[in-house]
Design a protein around this motif. Sequence first.
Motif, PDB file in Angstrom:
ATOM      1  N   ALA A  36       0.838  -1.208   0.000  1.00  0.00           N
ATOM      2  CA  ALA A  36       0.000   0.000   0.000  1.00  0.00           C
ATOM      3  C   ALA A  36       0.872   1.257   0.000  1.00  0.00           C
ATOM      4  N   LEU A  37       1.939   1.235   0.819  1.00  0.00           N
ATOM      5  CA  LEU A  37       2.805   2.424   0.913  1.00  0.00           C
ATOM      6  C   LEU A  37       3.527   2.663  -0.422  1.00  0.00           C
ATOM      7  N   ARG A  38       3.975   1.580  -1.060  1.00  0.00           N
ATOM      8  CA  ARG A  38       4.630   1.699  -2.376  1.00  0.00           C
ATOM      9  C   ARG A  38       3.700   2.348  -3.384  1.00  0.00           C
ATOM     10  N   GLN A  39       2.421   1.995  -3.297  1.00  0.00           N
ATOM     11  CA  GLN A  39       1.456   2.542  -4.255  1.00  0.00           C
ATOM     12  C   GLN A  39       0.954   3.928  -3.853  1.00  0.00           C
ATOM     13  N   GLY A  40       1.579   4.506  -2.826  1.00  0.00           N
ATOM     14  CA  GLY A  40       1.236   5.876  -2.471  1.00  0.00           C
ATOM     15  C   GLY A  40       0.218   6.020  -1.352  1.00  0.00           C
ATOM     16  N   GLY A  41      -0.319   4.892  -0.880  1.00  0.00           N
ATOM     17  CA  GLY A  41      -1.251   4.951   0.243  1.00  0.00           C
ATOM     18  C   GLY A  41      -0.527   5.417   1.499  1.00  0.00           C
ATOM     19  N   ARG A  42      -1.208   6.159   2.350  1.00  0.00           N
ATOM     20  CA  ARG A  42      -0.559   6.669   3.568  1.00  0.00           C
ATOM     21  C   ARG A  42      -1.398   6.415   4.819  1.00  0.00           C
ATOM     22  N   LYS A  43      -2.621   5.918   4.624  1.00  0.00           N
ATOM     23  CA  LYS A  43      -3.501   5.742   5.777  1.00  0.00           C
ATOM     24  C   LYS A  43      -3.907   4.285   5.912  1.00  0.00           C
ATOM     25  N   ILE A  44      -3.761   3.769   7.120  1.00  0.00           N
ATOM     26  CA  ILE A  44      -4.034   2.351   7.365  1.00  0.00           C
ATOM     27  C   ILE A  44      -4.973   2.221   8.551  1.00  0.00           C
ATOM     28  N   LEU A  45      -5.989   1.375   8.341  1.00  0.00           N
ATOM     29  CA  LEU A  45      -6.924   1.113   9.430  1.00  0.00           C
ATOM     30  C   LEU A  45      -6.957  -0.383   9.702  1.00  0.00           C
ATOM     31  N   ASN A  68       6.357   2.447   9.951  1.00  0.00           N
ATOM     32  CA  ASN A  68       6.513   2.509   8.496  1.00  0.00           C
ATOM     33  C   ASN A  68       5.624   3.589   7.873  1.00  0.00           C
ATOM     34  N   ALA A  69       4.390   3.674   8.346  1.00  0.00           N
ATOM     35  CA  ALA A  69       3.483   4.678   7.795  1.00  0.00           C
ATOM     36  C   ALA A  69       3.912   6.082   8.219  1.00  0.00           C
ATOM     37  N   SER A  70       4.235   6.255   9.499  1.00  0.00           N
ATOM     38  CA  SER A  70       4.634   7.574  10.008  1.00  0.00           C
ATOM     39  C   SER A  70       5.839   8.128   9.274  1.00  0.00           C
ATOM     40  N   ASN A  71       6.814   7.239   8.995  1.00  0.00           N
ATOM     41  CA  ASN A  71       8.036   7.670   8.301  1.00  0.00           C
ATOM     42  C   ASN A  71       7.733   8.318   6.966  1.00  0.00           C
ATOM     43  N   LEU A  72       6.594   7.945   6.384  1.00  0.00           N
ATOM     44  CA  LEU A  72       6.187   8.526   5.106  1.00  0.00           C
ATOM     45  C   LEU A  72       5.087   9.560   5.289  1.00  0.00           C
ATOM     46  N   GLY A  73       4.901  10.009   6.527  1.00  0.00           N
ATOM     47  CA  GLY A  73       3.875  11.013   6.789  1.00  0.00           C
ATOM     48  C   GLY A  73       2.458  10.459   6.871  1.00  0.00           C
ATOM     49  N   GLY A  74       2.356   9.133   6.985  1.00  0.00           N
ATOM     50  CA  GLY A  74       1.026   8.519   7.036  1.00  0.00           C
ATOM     51  C   GLY A  74       0.529   8.314   8.455  1.00  0.00           C
ATOM     52  N   LYS A  75      -0.627   7.686   8.586  1.00  0.00           N
ATOM     53  CA  LYS A  75      -1.103   7.343   9.934  1.00  0.00           C
ATOM     54  C   LYS A  75      -1.851   6.020   9.992  1.00  0.00           C
ATOM     55  N   VAL A  76      -1.912   5.487  11.209  1.00  0.00           N
ATOM     56  CA  VAL A  76      -2.528   4.176  11.442  1.00  0.00           C
ATOM     57  C   VAL A  76      -3.601   4.311  12.510  1.00  0.00           C
ATOM     58  N   GLY A  77      -4.780   3.758  12.232  1.00  0.00           N
ATOM     59  CA  GLY A  77      -5.846   3.764  13.234  1.00  0.00           C
ATOM     60  C   GLY A  77      -6.319   2.349  13.529  1.00  0.00           C
ATOM     61  N   LEU A  78      -7.012   2.208  14.638  1.00  0.00           N
ATOM     62  CA  LEU A  78      -7.592   0.916  15.019  1.00  0.00           C
ATOM     63  C   LEU A  78      -9.107   1.079  15.141  1.00  0.00           C
ATOM     64  N   VAL A  97      -0.423   5.829  21.410  1.00  0.00           N
ATOM     65  CA  VAL A  97       0.197   5.821  20.081  1.00  0.00           C
ATOM     66  C   VAL A  97      -0.853   5.638  18.986  1.00  0.00           C
ATOM     67  N   PHE A  98      -1.804   4.745  19.253  1.00  0.00           N
ATOM     68  CA  PHE A  98      -2.811   4.423  18.244  1.00  0.00           C
ATOM     69  C   PHE A  98      -4.140   5.104  18.551  1.00  0.00           C
ATOM     70  N   GLN A  99      -4.700   5.750  17.525  1.00  0.00           N
ATOM     71  CA  GLN A  99      -6.051   6.263  17.690  1.00  0.00           C
ATOM     72  C   GLN A  99      -7.029   5.116  17.499  1.00  0.00           C
ATOM     73  N   ALA A 100      -7.981   4.986  18.405  1.00  0.00           N
ATOM     74  CA  ALA A 100      -8.967   3.906  18.310  1.00  0.00           C
ATOM     75  C   ALA A 100     -10.350   4.476  18.033  1.00  0.00           C
ATOM     76  N   PHE A 101     -11.088   3.795  17.177  1.00  0.00           N
ATOM     77  CA  PHE A 101     -12.416   4.256  16.764  1.00  0.00           C
ATOM     78  C   PHE A 101     -13.441   3.153  16.979  1.00  0.00           C
ATOM     79  N   ALA A 110     -12.505  10.068  10.204  1.00  0.00           N
ATOM     80  CA  ALA A 110     -11.413  10.747  10.915  1.00  0.00           C
ATOM     81  C   ALA A 110     -10.092  10.670  10.144  1.00  0.00           C
ATOM     82  N   LEU A 111      -9.791   9.486   9.599  1.00  0.00           N
ATOM     83  CA  LEU A 111      -8.514   9.317   8.896  1.00  0.00           C
ATOM     84  C   LEU A 111      -8.496  10.090   7.580  1.00  0.00           C
TER      85      LEU A 111
END
Lengths: 113, 113, 163, 163
Positions: A36-45, A68-78, A97-101, A110-111
Amino acid sequence: MKMTRETLDGVLVLRLSGQLMGGPDADAVREAIQEALRQGGRKILFDLGELTWVNSTGLGILISAHINASNLGGKVGLARVSRRIESILAVTRLDTVFQAFADEETALRALAS
Amino acid sequence: MKMTRETLDGVLVLRLSGQLMGGPDADAVREAIQEALRQGGRKILFDLGELTWVNSTGLGILISAHINASNLGGKVGLARVSRRIESILAVTRLDTVFQAFADEETALRALAS
Amino acid sequence: MIPPDADTFLAGDPGRSVLLTIPSRMEMLAVVDGLVQAIVSQLNLDEDTAIAVATSVVEAGTNAIQHGHGHEEGRPVHFRFFLGDDALEVWVHDTGPGFNPDAVLAADPTGPEDIFKARGRGIFIMRSLMDAVEFELGTRAGTTVHLVKRLGPGNGSSAVAGT
Amino acid sequence: MIPPDADTFLAGDPGRSVLLTIPSRMEMLAVVDGLVQAIVSQLNLDEDTAIAVATSVVEAGTNAIQHGHGHEEGRPVHFRFFLGDDALEVWVHDTGPGFNPDAVLAADPTGPEDIFKARGRGIFIMRSLMDAVEFELGTRAGTTVHLVKRLGPGNGSSAVAGT
Ligand SMILES: Nc1ncnc2c1ncn2[C@@H]1O[C@H](COP(=O)(O)OP(=O)(O)O)[C@@H](O)[C@H]1O
Ligand SMILES: Nc1ncnc2c1ncn2[C@@H]1O[C@H](COP(=O)(O)OP(=O)(O)O)[C@@H](O)[C@H]1O
């Protein structure tokens, strides 16, 4: 652990079920995220609604995803964190560390913003 | 095994939860049924919806109930039989002895008539 | 704790002891968890206590498989559960090289430097969730982790109360 | 099967063996069932197969506690599960007096005379639900019931397939 993936509103949604505990689980998740990151995605849930539990090695998988996501300016949620998983996140302070929804919809809104 | 009881439309409803497996379970059920029969009740409904399983000693409890009630012209029904309990009833042919109903309402209507 | 043979079983209070042995395969931790769920449900423990015990036993099992046995699946991991009136106690035994717990016990994986590390949380988690965590090393080959969860009122009644 | 010590464990295929020991208390059958549920779920068995195995293991455990040990709770009942590719096998061992299975095997508890009896169904149930039920008597003190459930396609893939 079983995993299905879908991209919704530009967010990679990984739905995990069973137990998350390192080993082959780590490889599967890392691979999905790298792609996903290679293809330009930056947000992971991570949708954890069907996950019974995660152990400390499984937490390592979530943390790697975050880094991995943060290093590319992305974010991860749960999403849909059970009481048992909430407990291990709280004890390890990873709840800071993790935002939970509550559900995927709320998380996607939110993401995406 | 845990048990609650209620009398509805003249039917003694015994709601069982946990596992039914003889020993103290047998005493509790027998006592409840004896008391109902003494007071003139003749119809007994076991609601098994919250019962995980019954073993062969537990089946003995249901059979005793059936015999005690039948001897006085009464009858015994089962409600909310799970697939696992259905399986042990089928294998032992006890499904030919006990009438099974989808829910308490249906059972009460049938037993009351 | 030595590997659970009949003698060990009988040496404790056998009417309150449950023994489990699994291969050193991570996915077997789901089997261990299934047993723990059944035990805590049998003891009528409240949900938080149940979660604490299950999470800690899984962590101890993870370490036994990973660090104790290096994932060599043929090496058995032994669990002993003691269902006492006042406490649920668990021993998790591997036949691995052991380790010096002092450094681990001093570490705090929640600090700003360590929170992003992928590892180093197992023992911290056990110590946070249980009332006591002890390591028995050296007396016999291997490592035994001894976990204690005290059962107060509200944590079910007597462990032997039954169904 | 002899009581599960480390040697027994290693003598079989240790990477596929799970051992459980419980006290001779009927309510501990719920704990056994919890373990069986976790094993069948780990093996991805279909629901009917899972029910057959769980029901049969509970029946064998019931007999061990009741007939083998006369409810003397301090006497351990041992279970060994072998998670093979083609079959799930279970051994249930007690140290009781044993019995002559011939008469029991000849009986049919579903006949018009016997259907209202409170007892005498355990072994019949196991034989109806499993592919093989064998009794090992005499070689060591006690009774061992050996249960075999063959795993066809649709009954999960390899037992070692993992999570
Ligand atoms: N059963 C064990 N056998 C050998 N070493 C162990 C065992 N348990 C823990 N350790 C050691 O203690 C360290 C810390 O363990 P832990 O806090 O569980 O974190 P992690 O397992 O993620 O490293 C491990 O890295 C390992 O070196
Ligand atoms: N583990 C055992 N040890 C001793 N006797 C046993 C054992 N299992 C079965 N038996 C004998 O076989 C008989 C039939 O067993 P079973 O078919 O399970 O019915 P039930 O247990 O209801 O009598 C028992 O009554 C008992 O005499």
